[in-house]
Write a protein that holds these residues in place. Structure first.
Motif, short mmCIF file in Angstrom:
data_model
loop_
_atom_site.label_atom_id
_atom_site.label_comp_id
_atom_site.label_asym_id
_atom_site.label_seq_id
_atom_site.Cartn_x
_atom_site.Cartn_y
_atom_site.Cartn_z
N PRO A 1 0.92 -1.34 -0.12
CA PRO A 1 0.00 -0.03 0.05
C PRO A 1 0.78 1.22 -0.03
CG PRO A 1 0.01 -1.02 2.02
CD PRO A 1 0.84 -1.88 1.45
N THR A 2 0.33 2.21 -0.47
CA THR A 2 1.01 3.58 -0.61
C THR A 2 1.01 4.42 0.78
OG1 THR A 2 -1.01 4.84 -1.46
CG2 THR A 2 0.51 3.68 -3.25
N PRO A 3 1.56 5.09 1.02
CA PRO A 3 1.12 5.90 2.45
C PRO A 3 -0.10 6.41 2.59
CG PRO A 3 3.63 6.58 1.36
CD PRO A 3 2.77 5.81 0.24
N THR A 4 -0.71 7.06 1.50
CA THR A 4 -2.12 7.53 1.54
C THR A 4 -2.97 6.42 1.86
OG1 THR A 4 -1.64 9.04 -0.15
CG2 THR A 4 -3.95 8.42 0.57
N GLN A 5 -2.76 5.28 1.36
CA GLN A 5 -3.53 3.79 1.53
C GLN A 5 -3.37 3.66 2.92
OE1 GLN A 5 -2.42 1.39 -1.56
NE2 GLN A 5 -3.81 2.27 -3.13
N ARG A 6 -2.19 3.40 3.33
CA ARG A 6 -1.82 2.98 4.75
C ARG A 6 -2.51 3.98 5.76
NH1 ARG A 6 4.64 1.99 4.49
NH2 ARG A 6 4.53 -0.11 3.36
N ARG A 27 -5.32 5.67 5.02
CA ARG A 27 -6.68 5.63 5.26
C ARG A 27 -7.17 4.05 5.86
NH1 ARG A 27 -6.99 5.09 -0.08
NH2 ARG A 27 -7.41 7.16 -0.10
N ILE A 28 -6.20 3.10 5.72
CA ILE A 28 -6.43 2.01 6.48
C ILE A 28 -6.49 2.00 8.02
CG2 ILE A 28 -5.65 -0.39 6.84
CD1 ILE A 28 -4.64 -0.44 4.13
N ARG A 29 -5.67 3.03 8.69
CA ARG A 29 -5.43 3.11 9.85
C ARG A 29 -6.47 3.91 10.44
NH1 ARG A 29 0.88 4.59 10.78
NH2 ARG A 29 1.83 2.57 10.44
N VAL A 30 -6.87 4.76 9.62
CA VAL A 30 -8.20 5.79 10.06
C VAL A 30 -9.33 4.75 10.14
CG1 VAL A 30 -9.75 7.61 9.43
CG2 VAL A 30 -7.50 7.79 9.24
N THR A 31 -9.61 3.92 9.03
CA THR A 31 -10.84 2.93 8.97
C THR A 31 -10.75 2.14 10.33
OG1 THR A 31 -10.93 3.04 6.70
CG2 THR A 31 -12.07 1.47 7.49
#
Length: 343
Positions: free
Chosen positions: A316-321, A323-327
């Protein structure tokens, strides 16, 4: 003879089965059915007290260092902000970036040629490539730069002509090799020796069966190398090449000994006039940190691009990481809120 109460209770709850075989007690079967229908036990992760304490201690030390740097008046952050975007500093930064890009492109082009020569079946080409890599990896970079800067002492003039015949034209090396050109030549020759080993290691990391399959399809050696081997070798080349790029960016500061107006030399010229040594060095440090951070981010995306086809899912890209942590955090908060409302 009287029957004990516990035995009678078990015998009363025992029902006959077919073919005269006794069945399990009804109470035990009911308990077993209840266990099957019940929710599985909650798995609680192990509490790692030592890991948490070490993390807290590391954060405290980091906070202490950060506060001491920010609040220390000797750093003179107002002077750093005043000189951070001056014209002299930005001109030195642009020259540093230009040197880095030119040296990396030329170094890897020449290094790829050296790597192919090293892997060639021709013993002369292999020996010459090995000798070049041996010489330039065994000599310090500063020595090489000083040698090329004083090349005029060995060859005052360079010319082109017929051997043992008339000379067509000649030029004085003092007028030909200035400080900037000397820096480009010295850095390129030095980096190409390391780039040759990086490219050679990447090529050797490719399965030999890929080359055999390409030869079976009738592809030429050059096309096999360009279309089959090199794209697969890039996955091994890119991480090391990224480290070389960052090292070259920082290594260009050594050309300040040749009076090349790179970032460090530009900063030195400024603090030689106003004697603000520490703030001006911090200006150069912050610019180096910013550029290396951007290059590291670019390296990550290049590695991710060449990882296609080698893994089922891309990292995952930093943005995707984020987003996953926020979710995940929202899900945990929702679960805690639901558990508190249920009580």
């Amino acid at each position: 003879m009287a029957t004990p109460p516990d035995v009678s209770a078990v015998s009363d709850t025992t029902a006959p089965a077919r073919d005269g075989a006794p069945t399990a007690p009804a109470g035990r079967a009911q308990a077993h059915d209840t266990a099957l229908g019940a929710e599985p036990p909650l798995i609680v992760p192990r509490r790692r007290i030592g890991r948490r304490l070490s993390a807290v201690a590391a954060l405290l030390v980091f906070a202490m260092v950060l506060v001491s740097v920010v609040r220390n008046e000797a750093f003179q952050w107002d002077v750093v902000g005043r000189y951070f975007t001056t014209a002299a500093v930005l001109d030195g930064l642009l020259l540093t970036l230009w040197l880095t890009g030119a040296v990396m492109v030329l170094g890897f082009l020449f290094g790829t040629v050296l790597a192919v020569m090293r892997l060639s079946a021709n013993p002369v080409l292999r020996t010459l490539s090995w000798g070049y890599v041996w010489i330039f990896r065994s000599t310090p970079l500063l020595v090489q730069l000083l040698f090329w800067f004083n090349i005029g002492a060995l060859y005052p003039t360079l010319g082109l002509g017929i051997p043992y015949g008339p000379q067509l034209f000649s030029v004085r090396t003092v007028n030909l090799l200035g400080p900037t050109l000397t820096a480009v030549i010295g850095l390129t020759l030095h980096e190409s020796a390391y780039a040759a080993e990086v490219v050679r290691g990447g090529i050797l990391s490719v399965d030999p069966g890929q080359t055999e399959a390409a030869q079976a399809l009738g592809l030429s050696r050059r096309r096999t190398l360009r279309r089959i081997v090199v794209p697969q070798a890039m996955r091994s080349i890119v991480p090391t090449a990224g480290n070389m790029l960052i090292g070259t960016l920082k290594g260009t500061s050594i050309v300040s000994v040749l009076a090349v107006h790179d970032l460090l030399y530009s900063v030195q010229l400024v603090y030689n006039q106003n004697y603000q040594v520490i703030p001006l060095l911090l200006v150069a440090t912050l610019w180096y940190v910013a550029t290396t951070t951007l290059l590291s981010g670019g390296q990550y995306y290049v590695e991710r691009y060449y990882a296609r086809g080698t893994s089922r899912s891309l990292p995952p890209t930093p943005t995707q990481r984020l987003r996953i942590r926020v979710t995940t955090l929202r899900a945990r908060l929702h679960a805690l809120t639901a558990a508190g409302g249920g009580r």
